[in-house]
Write a protein that holds these residues in place. Sequence first.
Motif, mmCIF file in Angstrom:
data_model
loop_
_atom_site.group_PDB
_atom_site.id
_atom_site.type_symbol
_atom_site.label_atom_id
_atom_site.label_comp_id
_atom_site.label_asym_id
_atom_site.label_seq_id
_atom_site.Cartn_x
_atom_site.Cartn_y
_atom_site.Cartn_z
ATOM 1 N N ASP A 79 34.751 29.052 40.394
ATOM 2 C CA ASP A 79 33.753 29.050 41.093
ATOM 3 C C ASP A 79 32.986 29.051 41.893
ATOM 4 O O ASP A 79 32.262 29.079 42.277
ATOM 5 N N TYR A 406 37.461 38.349 40.846
ATOM 6 C CA TYR A 406 36.643 38.800 41.783
ATOM 7 C C TYR A 406 37.428 37.547 42.636
ATOM 8 O O TYR A 406 37.288 38.127 43.928
ATOM 9 N N THR A 407 37.145 36.282 42.786
ATOM 10 C CA THR A 407 37.303 34.889 43.214
ATOM 11 C C THR A 407 38.198 34.074 43.173
ATOM 12 O O THR A 407 38.806 34.177 44.485
ATOM 13 N N SER A 408 39.597 34.351 42.957
ATOM 14 C CA SER A 408 40.997 33.990 42.719
ATOM 15 C C SER A 408 41.455 34.648 42.511
ATOM 16 O O SER A 408 43.519 33.885 42.093
ATOM 17 N N CYS A 409 41.608 35.835 42.408
ATOM 18 C CA CYS A 409 43.192 36.818 41.945
ATOM 19 C C CYS A 409 43.295 37.273 43.545
ATOM 20 O O CYS A 409 42.352 38.574 43.644
ATOM 21 N N TRP A 410 43.705 37.877 44.247
ATOM 22 C CA TRP A 410 44.164 38.792 45.380
ATOM 23 C C TRP A 410 44.440 40.154 44.867
ATOM 24 O O TRP A 410 43.607 40.722 45.290
ATOM 25 N N ARG A 411 44.663 40.444 43.665
ATOM 26 C CA ARG A 411 44.484 41.999 42.946
ATOM 27 C C ARG A 411 43.193 41.972 42.052
ATOM 28 O O ARG A 411 43.277 43.089 42.593
ATOM 29 N N ASP A 412 42.689 41.510 42.555
ATOM 30 C CA ASP A 412 40.956 41.425 41.593
ATOM 31 C C ASP A 412 39.914 41.116 42.585
ATOM 32 O O ASP A 412 38.743 41.681 42.617
ATOM 33 N N ILE A 413 39.838 41.136 43.812
ATOM 34 C CA ILE A 413 39.159 40.841 45.103
ATOM 35 C C ILE A 413 38.651 42.385 45.329
ATOM 36 O O ILE A 413 38.840 43.463 44.866
ATOM 37 N N LYS A 415 36.986 45.933 45.989
ATOM 38 C CA LYS A 415 36.977 47.185 47.349
ATOM 39 C C LYS A 415 36.180 47.705 47.818
ATOM 40 O O LYS A 415 35.530 48.125 46.755
#
Length: 418
Positions: A79, A406-413, A415
């Motif tokens: 990404d 960080y940029t491809s998985c919702w739970r890893d965005i 916060k």
Amino acid sequence: MYALVDAVSFYASAEKVFDPSIRNKPVVVLTNNDGCICAVCPIARRLGIPKFVPYFQIKSFLNKHGVVVRSSNYELYADLSERMMNTIARYCDDQYIYSIDESFLAFKNYDSLIRDWHKYGHEIRKAIWKETRLPVGVGFGTTPTLAKAANHAAKKLSGFNGVAVIDNNESSKKILKRMEITDVWGIGSRLGKKLNLLGINTAEQLAQQSAHNMRKQFSVVVERTVNELNGIPCLSWDEVKAPKQEIFSTRSFGQRITDYQSLMYVLVTHGSTVGRKLRQQHSLVKRLLIFASNSPHDNQYYKKSIVYDFPIATNNSSQIASAISIALHDIFQTGICFYRCGIGAISLESQQYQQPDLFTPLQPSPLIMTCFDKVNQRYGQGAMTLASEGKAEKWQMRRSFLSPKYTSCWRDIPKINC
């Protein structure tokens, strides 16, 4: 004029983008299954940490010096690479993406507009840093090989602050005389040793050779390299990158596999990956290679491969999975602790020119795979899978030091608390 923009220790730099706490610390990144060190950031390089050394051999040294260790986070790297390439594309009229962290640029209509290439190079660096937080080196040259040499100088030679320009004989000699022969693009270690025996130890000495004689003694590739070092362009790239002639998906397991069903799961997963890559370049596979093996270090080495021929070339993942289930009966053997397997599409055809068979039953509609890909593009890879891929995790690649996606998985965005 040409340019090469190359990220500095891309994998290690990418790990620092979303984690400011490690930006001033030494960072190394490991290969598949946390085997060897594949990327070393500049801070870690000052500690003398070499690349491609097994992690277990240097583990205590890394702990002693507080080195941050990360597993390869391919989703994050892909990404960030795309973002970097999109930023670079704004600064030229012709771009060729050479690798995940390297991009060649050609300035066909820019020469009369850009008066200071050094200043322009720093503009590119600042834009990439502002938009991606990735450090890069920028090298300009009158040929692609000289641009590559300038990029080497920008990143590794003293006196250059991330940007180097080779636009005349004086600037060319200034850089080439400081480059080892193996630092030249296209000159590997084996060829470099042969050139050393002839007294050719630097890039400048190679540039002084007769291109005709170099072709007679070595190859046309060396002849082109000599011409390029002298400012004569010999290399070019197609406006549209040619599709791959073979597509493979292989990997060793994080944990050994001994049962039939688990081996089926992982082979079908590789087959689904091959199918997706085929569809991305609008190709079809006529011949499929399916293989599995244990480790060559086991007491009895076992490797079995099967070549499956499709009646009609396809890129349908379900048809590839069916071929795998047929071949697996001959590949699997009880008592073998399988360590590695893979799928290879070794005979490809263009989807545009497919000739159907009058006597073969109707093939599955391509719209099924189109829908399949769109769902995964929208909701993330793996949102929809083949049932035969299963959900087993034990064979997945070992990544004990994996950073968040960080940029491809919702739970890893990331916060942010305000």
